[in-house]
Scaffold this motif. Structure first.
Motif, PDB file in Angstrom:
ATOM      1  N   MET A   1       9.836  -7.631  -4.777  1.00 31.93           N
ATOM      2  CA  MET A   1      10.937  -7.424  -5.270  1.00 31.93           C
ATOM      3  C   MET A   1      12.139  -7.732  -4.516  1.00 31.93           C
ATOM      4  O   MET A   1      13.257  -8.208  -5.397  1.00 31.93           O
ATOM      5  N   VAL A   2      12.097  -7.519  -3.401  1.00 27.83           N
ATOM      6  CA  VAL A   2      13.375  -7.737  -2.672  1.00 27.83           C
ATOM      7  C   VAL A   2      13.637  -9.392  -2.629  1.00 27.83           C
ATOM      8  O   VAL A   2      14.678  -9.647  -2.592  1.00 27.83           O
ATOM      9  N   GLN A   3      12.478 -10.018  -2.358  1.00 27.94           N
ATOM     10  CA  GLN A   3      12.528 -11.217  -2.512  1.00 27.94           C
ATOM     11  C   GLN A   3      13.175 -11.857  -3.524  1.00 27.94           C
ATOM     12  O   GLN A   3      13.989 -12.830  -3.731  1.00 27.94           O
ATOM     13  N   PHE A   4      12.784 -11.410  -4.722  1.00 26.72           N
ATOM     14  CA  PHE A   4      13.142 -11.738  -6.181  1.00 26.72           C
ATOM     15  C   PHE A   4      14.588 -11.570  -6.027  1.00 26.72           C
ATOM     16  O   PHE A   4      15.277 -12.429  -6.617  1.00 26.72           O
ATOM     17  N   TYR A   5      15.035 -10.485  -5.763  1.00 25.72           N
ATOM     18  CA  TYR A   5      16.469  -9.896  -5.735  1.00 25.72           C
ATOM     19  C   TYR A   5      17.317 -10.706  -4.795  1.00 25.72           C
ATOM     20  O   TYR A   5      18.404 -11.158  -5.245  1.00 25.72           O
ATOM     21  N   ASP A   6      16.809 -11.011  -3.711  1.00 23.37           N
ATOM     22  CA  ASP A   6      17.650 -11.947  -2.672  1.00 23.37           C
ATOM     23  C   ASP A   6      17.738 -13.527  -3.197  1.00 23.37           C
ATOM     24  O   ASP A   6      18.728 -13.878  -3.014  1.00 23.37           O
ATOM     25  N   ASN A   7      16.436 -14.077  -3.146  1.00 21.78           N
ATOM     26  CA  ASN A   7      16.409 -15.537  -3.643  1.00 21.78           C
ATOM     27  C   ASN A   7      16.672 -15.760  -5.096  1.00 21.78           C
ATOM     28  O   ASN A   7      17.642 -16.841  -5.486  1.00 21.78           O
ATOM     29  N   ASP A   8      16.277 -15.170  -6.155  1.00 21.16           N
ATOM     30  CA  ASP A   8      16.428 -15.571  -7.452  1.00 21.16           C
ATOM     31  C   ASP A   8      17.532 -14.905  -8.183  1.00 21.16           C
ATOM     32  O   ASP A   8      18.346 -15.403  -9.114  1.00 21.16           O
ATOM     33  N   SER A  20      15.000  -5.439 -14.523  1.00 22.57           N
ATOM     34  CA  SER A  20      14.216  -4.207 -14.482  1.00 22.57           C
ATOM     35  C   SER A  20      14.036  -3.937 -15.847  1.00 22.57           C
ATOM     36  O   SER A  20      12.931  -3.219 -16.350  1.00 22.57           O
ATOM     37  N   GLN A  21      15.122  -4.056 -16.694  1.00 22.24           N
ATOM     38  CA  GLN A  21      15.023  -3.835 -18.101  1.00 22.24           C
ATOM     39  C   GLN A  21      13.666  -4.713 -18.790  1.00 22.24           C
ATOM     40  O   GLN A  21      12.822  -4.281 -19.563  1.00 22.24           O
ATOM     41  N   VAL A  22      13.844  -6.036 -18.507  1.00 25.27           N
ATOM     42  CA  VAL A  22      12.646  -6.950 -19.090  1.00 25.27           C
ATOM     43  C   VAL A  22      11.206  -6.348 -18.473  1.00 25.27           C
ATOM     44  O   VAL A  22      10.336  -6.552 -19.359  1.00 25.27           O
ATOM     45  N   LEU A  23      11.212  -6.063 -17.283  1.00 26.26           N
ATOM     46  CA  LEU A  23      10.106  -5.502 -16.819  1.00 26.26           C
ATOM     47  C   LEU A  23       9.599  -4.204 -17.319  1.00 26.26           C
ATOM     48  O   LEU A  23       8.368  -4.189 -17.692  1.00 26.26           O
ATOM     49  N   ALA A  24      10.335  -3.422 -17.721  1.00 26.88           N
ATOM     50  CA  ALA A  24      10.082  -2.341 -18.400  1.00 26.88           C
ATOM     51  C   ALA A  24       9.345  -2.556 -19.946  1.00 26.88           C
ATOM     52  O   ALA A  24       8.503  -1.819 -20.452  1.00 26.88           O
ATOM     53  N   GLU A  25      10.148  -3.657 -20.245  1.00 26.90           N
ATOM     54  CA  GLU A  25       9.738  -4.038 -21.820  1.00 26.90           C
ATOM     55  C   GLU A  25       8.344  -4.283 -21.697  1.00 26.90           C
ATOM     56  O   GLU A  25       7.369  -4.437 -22.665  1.00 26.90           O
ATOM     57  N   PHE A  46       8.033 -13.427 -13.997  1.00 26.23           N
ATOM     58  CA  PHE A  46       8.076 -11.856 -14.438  1.00 26.23           C
ATOM     59  C   PHE A  46       6.525 -11.428 -14.468  1.00 26.23           C
ATOM     60  O   PHE A  46       6.312  -9.972 -14.346  1.00 26.23           O
ATOM     61  N   ARG A  47       5.671 -12.091 -14.946  1.00 28.95           N
ATOM     62  CA  ARG A  47       4.192 -11.641 -15.021  1.00 28.95           C
ATOM     63  C   ARG A  47       3.726 -11.134 -13.609  1.00 28.95           C
ATOM     64  O   ARG A  47       3.234 -10.362 -13.323  1.00 28.95           O
ATOM     65  N   ASN A  48       4.149 -12.141 -12.601  1.00 31.84           N
ATOM     66  CA  ASN A  48       3.637 -11.514 -11.412  1.00 31.84           C
ATOM     67  C   ASN A  48       4.347 -10.332 -10.704  1.00 31.84           C
ATOM     68  O   ASN A  48       3.662  -9.757 -10.098  1.00 31.84           O
ATOM     69  N   LEU A  49       5.602 -10.493 -11.093  1.00 29.21           N
ATOM     70  CA  LEU A  49       6.522  -9.126 -10.964  1.00 29.21           C
ATOM     71  C   LEU A  49       5.661  -7.923 -11.590  1.00 29.21           C
ATOM     72  O   LEU A  49       5.660  -6.709 -10.775  1.00 29.21           O
TER      73      LEU A  49
END
Length: 67
Positions: A1-8, A20-25, A46-49
């Protein structure tokens, strides 16, 4: 998640809240209307996350049984 936050998300905390909302849904409903117009790569990301999140959740539930 940190890599996603930093890079994407380029460290954008408001984008992290949206992600985070998308992941919760995805976790609760199995889909998110926010991904409807996204690229296949974004959907896969998002599927990987979600898979990683589910794994962490399963581990934490397993540890809760020992408390």
């Amino acid at each position: 998640m940190v890599q996603f936050y930093d890079n994407d998300l380029d460290g954008d905390s408001s984008a992290l809240l949206e992600a985070s909302q998308v992941l919760a849904e995805l976790l609760i409903y199995g889909m998110s209307s926010s991904l409807t117009n996204e690229t296949p790569q974004t959907k896969a990301q998002f599927r990987n996350l979600l898979d990683a999140y589910r794994s962490l959740l399963a581990q934490s539930v397993g540890h809760a049984d020992h408390l």
